[in-house]
Design a protein around this motif. Structure first.
Motif, PDB file in Angstrom:
ATOM      1  N   VAL A  88       5.135  13.434  -4.840  1.00  0.00           N
ATOM      2  CA  VAL A  88       6.409  12.747  -4.639  1.00  0.00           C
ATOM      3  C   VAL A  88       7.308  12.973  -5.845  1.00  0.00           C
ATOM      4  O   VAL A  88       6.831  13.068  -6.987  1.00  0.00           O
ATOM      5  N   GLU A  89       8.604  13.073  -5.631  1.00  0.00           N
ATOM      6  CA  GLU A  89       9.540  13.250  -6.737  1.00  0.00           C
ATOM      7  C   GLU A  89       9.411  12.106  -7.736  1.00  0.00           C
ATOM      8  O   GLU A  89       9.203  10.943  -7.357  1.00  0.00           O
ATOM      9  N   ARG A  90       9.549  12.413  -9.001  1.00  0.00           N
ATOM     10  CA  ARG A  90       9.357  11.426 -10.071  1.00  0.00           C
ATOM     11  C   ARG A  90      10.334  10.253  -9.928  1.00  0.00           C
ATOM     12  O   ARG A  90       9.960   9.094 -10.141  1.00  0.00           O
TER      13      ARG A  90
ATOM     14  N   GLU B  60       0.828  -1.207   0.000  1.00  0.00           N
ATOM     15  CA  GLU B  60       0.000   0.000   0.000  1.00  0.00           C
ATOM     16  C   GLU B  60       0.865   1.261   0.000  1.00  0.00           C
ATOM     17  O   GLU B  60       0.548   2.253  -0.665  1.00  0.00           O
ATOM     18  N   GLN B  61       1.974   1.214   0.754  1.00  0.00           N
ATOM     19  CA  GLN B  61       2.880   2.365   0.790  1.00  0.00           C
ATOM     20  C   GLN B  61       3.474   2.639  -0.596  1.00  0.00           C
ATOM     21  O   GLN B  61       3.518   3.776  -1.057  1.00  0.00           O
ATOM     22  N   LEU B  62       3.917   1.572  -1.277  1.00  0.00           N
ATOM     23  CA  LEU B  62       4.510   1.730  -2.605  1.00  0.00           C
ATOM     24  C   LEU B  62       3.475   2.197  -3.613  1.00  0.00           C
ATOM     25  O   LEU B  62       3.768   3.038  -4.479  1.00  0.00           O
ATOM     26  N   ASP B  63       2.253   1.653  -3.519  1.00  0.00           N
ATOM     27  CA  ASP B  63       1.186   2.088  -4.431  1.00  0.00           C
ATOM     28  C   ASP B  63       0.883   3.573  -4.241  1.00  0.00           C
ATOM     29  O   ASP B  63       0.650   4.301  -5.217  1.00  0.00           O
ATOM     30  N   THR B  64       0.859   4.012  -2.991  1.00  0.00           N
ATOM     31  CA  THR B  64       0.595   5.431  -2.700  1.00  0.00           C
ATOM     32  C   THR B  64       1.669   6.333  -3.310  1.00  0.00           C
ATOM     33  O   THR B  64       1.381   7.391  -3.868  1.00  0.00           O
ATOM     34  N   ILE B  65       2.922   5.884  -3.220  1.00  0.00           N
ATOM     35  CA  ILE B  65       4.033   6.667  -3.778  1.00  0.00           C
ATOM     36  C   ILE B  65       3.912   6.758  -5.295  1.00  0.00           C
ATOM     37  O   ILE B  65       4.108   7.815  -5.889  1.00  0.00           O
ATOM     38  N   VAL B  66       3.578   5.650  -5.943  1.00  0.00           N
ATOM     39  CA  VAL B  66       3.486   5.629  -7.409  1.00  0.00           C
ATOM     40  C   VAL B  66       2.378   6.552  -7.889  1.00  0.00           C
ATOM     41  O   VAL B  66       2.518   7.247  -8.909  1.00  0.00           O
ATOM     42  N   ARG B  67       1.223   6.581  -7.173  1.00  0.00           N
ATOM     43  CA  ARG B  67       0.084   7.378  -7.613  1.00  0.00           C
ATOM     44  C   ARG B  67       0.175   8.847  -7.193  1.00  0.00           C
ATOM     45  O   ARG B  67      -0.578   9.676  -7.690  1.00  0.00           O
TER      46      ARG B  67
ATOM     47  N   LEU C 244      15.000   3.656  -1.192  1.00  0.00           N
ATOM     48  CA  LEU C 244      14.656   4.312  -2.442  1.00  0.00           C
ATOM     49  C   LEU C 244      15.277   5.701  -2.560  1.00  0.00           C
ATOM     50  O   LEU C 244      15.280   6.287  -3.649  1.00  0.00           O
ATOM     51  N   GLU C 245      15.789   6.254  -1.451  1.00  0.00           N
ATOM     52  CA  GLU C 245      16.452   7.556  -1.480  1.00  0.00           C
ATOM     53  C   GLU C 245      17.878   7.411  -2.010  1.00  0.00           C
ATOM     54  O   GLU C 245      18.476   6.345  -1.945  1.00  0.00           O
TER      55      GLU C 245
ATOM     56  N   ARG D 201      11.167   4.404  -8.830  1.00  0.00           N
ATOM     57  CA  ARG D 201      11.814   3.335  -8.066  1.00  0.00           C
ATOM     58  C   ARG D 201      10.785   2.491  -7.326  1.00  0.00           C
ATOM     59  O   ARG D 201      10.935   1.258  -7.226  1.00  0.00           O
ATOM     60  N   ALA D 202       9.738   3.133  -6.823  1.00  0.00           N
ATOM     61  CA  ALA D 202       8.666   2.375  -6.153  1.00  0.00           C
ATOM     62  C   ALA D 202       7.967   1.445  -7.142  1.00  0.00           C
ATOM     63  O   ALA D 202       7.640   0.289  -6.824  1.00  0.00           O
ATOM     64  N   GLY D 203       7.764   1.943  -8.380  1.00  0.00           N
ATOM     65  CA  GLY D 203       7.147   1.103  -9.408  1.00  0.00           C
ATOM     66  C   GLY D 203       8.022  -0.089  -9.753  1.00  0.00           C
ATOM     67  O   GLY D 203       7.526  -1.205  -9.996  1.00  0.00           O
TER      68      GLY D 203
END
Length: 350
Positions: free
Chosen positions: A27-29, A16-23, A76-77, A34-36
């Protein structure tokens, strides 16, 4: 055989955290990409397939797969880069403080910022910043005087005009005298005064008079020491300064109101109108730039120094003049800003 890629297994919360970042649109591109990649890796896809899907390289996919497996979401940073080595760090600070504990060059009684920078092969700003960080102010002093001379505006405009816009084919000299410079040695120990304060004991060995001329255009100093402070000493010094000039060159001399600088009409007549005297007004000797140089001389050579005889003091002053002239520059005449309250307080104190 090819190596097997590290398996990525996500919990429901991590996915869920990664999905939130992708959508996310905030958040920086690069972080979203990287989350995707991690979500695709968690689906069991190989690095080559994930690379084609995200239009990147397999090496990059492998990198972020390993980083996420080791550090989680923080992986991911970007990694912290070492950057350029620190030029003025702890080592420079220690060198600076050590240098302050040594004796300054000949002709100086105390260190100053440019001399420290020269010795340490650093910039003036680097030395100044390091000293400020340590709370060290080598020559800090503040003062301000208000003149009550009714001709203040006229006289000051005349003198400042000589600095900023000198007459054509003319030499502008700022001339002054530092009278009765003390020749003294600091004896070891202290003396207790009546109010129980401790003061240094010292022994006097006479005095020395100094007269200097500052070339306002170049900052070059010409000086002369004497045992007396008579009008003849002033005239002889000015003769030495003027004798090397061509006869068609006029000389404008900025002076304070010391008695030896006045009543020189007979001497002035010998130069047939080539020499003009301009007197600073009462309580405003700071308009005479030689006073700035005298303050520098006092801070760097006289203050805190000890001399056992007149010759030692004379040698120290002459050595400092030589050192100054090697890199002489004209003073930049400017008007600093002052707080209104500061000006009012000074004027009211009159």
């Amino acid at each position: 055989m090819p190596r097997k890629a590290i398996e990525i297994t996500l919990t429901k919360e991590q996915r869920e955290q990664l999905d939130t970042i992708v959508r996310s649109h905030s958040v920086e591109r690069r972080i979203a990409e990287r989350a995707g990649i991690i979500l695709s890796c968690a689906a069991g896809k190989r690095n080559q397939s994930v690379a084609l899907e995200h239009e990147t390289s397999a090496l990059r996919v492998s990198k972020w797969r390993k980083r996420y497996a080791k550090y989680g979401l923080a992986g991911l940073e970007d990694e912290r880069r070492p950057g350029k080595p620190e030029t003025y760090g702890v080592a420079f600070r220690n060198r600076l403080l050590s240098k302050l504990e040594t004796d300054p060059p000949d002709g100086m009684s105390r260190w100053d910022c440019p001399t420290l920078a020269e010795q340490l092969k650093a910039s003036n700003h680097a030395v100044w910043r390091a000293l400020k960080k340590e709370g060290i102010y080598l020559h800090k002093a503040r003062s301000w005087y208000a003149s009550t001379d009714p001709e203040f505006a006229e006289k000051s405009a005349n003198i400042i005009g000589l600095y900023l816009n000198p007459p054509f084919n003319a030499l502008v000299l700022s001339v002054g005298e530092k009278n009765s410079a003390q020749v003294s040695t600091r004896e070891s120990g202290y003396i207790e005064t009546g109010d129980q304060k401790l003061v240094h004991a010292y022994k006097r060995h006479g005095t020395l008079n100094l007269i200097d001329a500052l070339n306002a255009a170049t900052g070059f100093i010409k000086g002369q020491t004497s045992k007396t402070k008579k009008r003849e000493d002033f005239q002889n010094f000015m003769d030495n300064v003027i004798q090397d000039l061509s006869e068609n060159k006029n000389v404008h001399v900025i002076l304070d109101n010391y008695c030896t600088h006045k009543k020189n009409d007979e001497w002035l007549n010998r130069y047939a109108g080539r020499v003009y005297c301009h007197f600073a007004h009462t309580s405003a000797s700071w308009l005479n730039q030689i006073e700035v140089w005298f303050d520098i001389l006092s801070c760097k050579v006289l203050k805190g120094a000890g001399f056992s005889n007149v010759a030692e003091l004379k040698n120290a002053i002459e050595a400092f003049i030589v050192r100054h002239n090697q890199s002489a520059q004209p003073f930049k005449w400017r008007k600093p800003e002052s707080a209104d309250s500061e000006i009012k307080n000074n004027i009211s104190n009159l």
